[in-house]
Design a protein around this motif. Structure first.
Motif, PDB file in Angstrom:
ATOM      1  N   ARG A  68      -7.502  -4.643  25.155  1.00  0.00           N
ATOM      2  CA  ARG A  68      -7.012  -6.022  25.166  1.00  0.00           C
ATOM      3  C   ARG A  68      -5.724  -6.212  24.380  1.00  0.00           C
ATOM      4  NH1 ARG A  68     -12.046  -5.432  25.876  1.00  0.00           N
ATOM      5  NH2 ARG A  68     -13.323  -6.838  27.169  1.00  0.00           N
ATOM      6  N   GLY A  69      -5.229  -5.138  23.775  1.00  0.00           N
ATOM      7  CA  GLY A  69      -3.970  -5.230  23.052  1.00  0.00           C
ATOM      8  C   GLY A  69      -4.045  -6.028  21.769  1.00  0.00           C
ATOM      9  N   ILE A  70      -5.229  -6.061  21.131  1.00  0.00           N
ATOM     10  CA  ILE A  70      -5.349  -6.758  19.856  1.00  0.00           C
ATOM     11  C   ILE A  70      -5.485  -5.739  18.723  1.00  0.00           C
ATOM     12  CG2 ILE A  70      -6.363  -8.769  20.973  1.00  0.00           C
ATOM     13  CD1 ILE A  70      -9.070  -7.989  19.997  1.00  0.00           C
ATOM     14  N   ALA A  71      -5.365  -6.208  17.498  1.00  0.00           N
ATOM     15  CA  ALA A  71      -5.293  -5.308  16.346  1.00  0.00           C
ATOM     16  C   ALA A  71      -6.693  -4.915  15.867  1.00  0.00           C
ATOM     17  CB  ALA A  71      -4.517  -5.969  15.215  1.00  0.00           C
ATOM     18  N   PHE A  72      -6.842  -3.631  15.543  1.00  0.00           N
ATOM     19  CA  PHE A  72      -8.097  -3.129  14.981  1.00  0.00           C
ATOM     20  C   PHE A  72      -7.819  -2.525  13.614  1.00  0.00           C
ATOM     21  CE2 PHE A  72     -11.284   0.383  14.511  1.00  0.00           C
ATOM     22  CZ  PHE A  72     -12.368  -0.449  14.295  1.00  0.00           C
ATOM     23  N   HIS A  73      -8.556  -3.021  12.620  1.00  0.00           N
ATOM     24  CA  HIS A  73      -8.395  -2.585  11.238  1.00  0.00           C
ATOM     25  C   HIS A  73      -9.682  -1.936  10.735  1.00  0.00           C
ATOM     26  CE1 HIS A  73      -5.097  -5.743  10.759  1.00  0.00           C
ATOM     27  NE2 HIS A  73      -5.818  -6.251  11.748  1.00  0.00           N
ATOM     28  N   ILE A  74      -9.534  -0.973   9.838  1.00  0.00           N
ATOM     29  CA  ILE A  74     -10.661  -0.461   9.049  1.00  0.00           C
ATOM     30  C   ILE A  74     -10.356  -0.744   7.583  1.00  0.00           C
ATOM     31  CG2 ILE A  74     -11.758   1.630   8.172  1.00  0.00           C
ATOM     32  CD1 ILE A  74     -11.786   2.745  10.951  1.00  0.00           C
ATOM     33  N   MET A  75     -11.343  -1.269   6.877  1.00  0.00           N
ATOM     34  CA  MET A  75     -11.194  -1.520   5.446  1.00  0.00           C
ATOM     35  C   MET A  75     -12.376  -0.904   4.712  1.00  0.00           C
ATOM     36  SD  MET A  75      -9.609  -5.412   5.438  1.00  0.00           S
ATOM     37  CE  MET A  75      -8.891  -5.276   3.795  1.00  0.00           C
ATOM     38  N   VAL A  76     -12.122  -0.450   3.490  1.00  0.00           N
ATOM     39  CA  VAL A  76     -13.154   0.180   2.669  1.00  0.00           C
ATOM     40  C   VAL A  76     -12.943  -0.231   1.213  1.00  0.00           C
ATOM     41  CG1 VAL A  76     -14.223   2.333   1.917  1.00  0.00           C
ATOM     42  CG2 VAL A  76     -13.219   2.195   4.200  1.00  0.00           C
TER      43      VAL A  76
END
Length: 381
Positions: free
Chosen positions: A155-163
């Motif tokens: 879908r062209g949206i942003a994916f983040h990983i946070m820790v």
């Protein structure tokens, strides 16, 4: 889908995460979904608190409560308190229970989390999805990451990983492993059943305090390894952490696994990109070394730090590697331990996909640090 831009992945650390969150998530056009744990871990609410402070009612949440047998009453109380706090932070969030084991005690976490994510109604106006891996088990976090990454890329949206990482707290949480090691859902690797050449396996276990029994069971489930290349944290907040782990696992390393000291892999405790780049380089070099002689197979077992696990996740997705894991039957944790009370959390943010890469271009994305050194693991020439 190719992820060449991960070589220059956009990442932030500690105070940089605060600045990024304010400048990025503070924009009124950002509509965000947070997927995270709702468990006993005191770090469970850290990332949610940070995001809620900047997003307000533009933040929605899917919080996962992992259910295992009959847990300690104190841990249940802590999980209930964290869940209540998450409901206060993210109005209208959903808290979903995920059974880690089925009625026959078989691990089912991957199937359950996949079903929950597919059935969850992600608002059409969502611009960003954040996966907080801090307190999620690998059997839940890895399948969730793969599904959410695919959703975002489609879908062209942003994916983040946070820790929110705290090695001292990790060491204070003890666990009892199950008895059925298996590949994490979505991470079975390449099907080698029809391989024309002999398969040559390298097992890459992440050493972590108190996880010896788990790694022993995982090792028994892997047949005919050519090499074992244990991963230890260095550099680390405690400069002697790697030495302590090598001492703790001494019998296994020398007598059972027969590890050559040159095959120990050192990766940063605080930067997942170091782990990603090191494992990627190891994978490529090994494939080149055995080309047309053996079929290479790299098997990862990230059982400790979620920061290092995030790097292993990226490498596993990029190179379609097997992730062999064993679920935890129960946890034991005393939050009153001195190390838990005094050691600050280290925070990490990764942007794995989204419009930023289209706008900046892979070549112009600024690396956070120089490329990681060549992995120590020796391969046949």
């Amino acid at each position: 889908m190719a992820h060449d831009h991960w070589e220059n992945c956009i990442a932030h650390f500690d105070t940089q995460v605060d600045v990024f969150a304010e400048e990025y998530f503070g924009r009124t056009e950002v509509i965000c979904l947070l997927v995270a744990a709702a468990g006993f871990d005191p770090r469970s609410i850290g990332i949610a608190t940070l995001l809620a402070g900047h997003l307000g009612d533009r933040l929605s949440g899917l919080f996962v409560r992992e259910e295992r047998g009959t847990p300690d009453a104190g841990l249940v109380t802590a999980a209930d308190q964290n869940a209540d706090r998450l409901r206060e932070l993210v109005r209208g969030c959903e808290i979903a229970s995920v059974d880690i084991f089925g009625n026959d005690n078989a691990p089912v976490a991957g199937v359950r989390i996949a079903s929950i994510i597919r059935d969850f109604n992600i608002p059409d106006e969502t611009t960003d999805i954040v996966l907080d891996m801090t307190a999620l088990s690998i059997g839940v976090a890895f399948p969730a990451a793969r599904l959410l990454l695919d959703y975002c890329e489609d879908r062209g949206i942003a994916f983040h990983i946070m820790v929110a990482s705290n090695p001292e707290l990790d060491d204070a949480i003890t666990s009892e492993p199950g008895d059925r090691p298996m590949a994490v859902r979505g991470f079975a690797g390449i099907d080698l059943s029809d391989a024309a050449l002999e398969i040559s396996r390298i097992w890459v276990p992440q050493l972590a305090k108190g996880r010896s029994a788990a790694l022993t069971e995982i090792r028994r489930s892997i047949r005919d390894t050519y090499k074992i290349c244990p991963v230890v944290p260095f550099p680390a907040r405690d400069p002697r952490r790697a030495d302590a782990l090598i001492t703790e696992y001494g019998t296994q390393l020398i007598d059972e696994w027969q590890v050559d000291p040159r095959d120990i892999v050192y990766v940063s405790e605080s930067n997942p990109l170091d782990c990603y780049r090191t494992l990627s380089t190891l994978t490529k070099r090994y494939a080149d070394a055995v080309d047309q002689i053996f079929v290479p197979s790299i098997i990862l077992s990230p059982v400790g730090s979620r920061v290092m696990a995030a790097g292993a996740l990226m490498a596993a997705i990029e190179h379609n590697l097997t992730v062999q894991y064993i679920e935890t039957v129960r946890y034991d944790f005393d939050p009153a331990k001195p190390a838990v009370a005094t050691a600050p959390d280290m925070r990490v943010h990764l942007l794995l996909s989204g419009p930023a890469y289209r706008e900046l271009g892979a070549a112009s994305a600024t690396p956070v640090q120089p490329d990681a050194p060549e992995p120590v693991c020796d391969v046949p020439s």
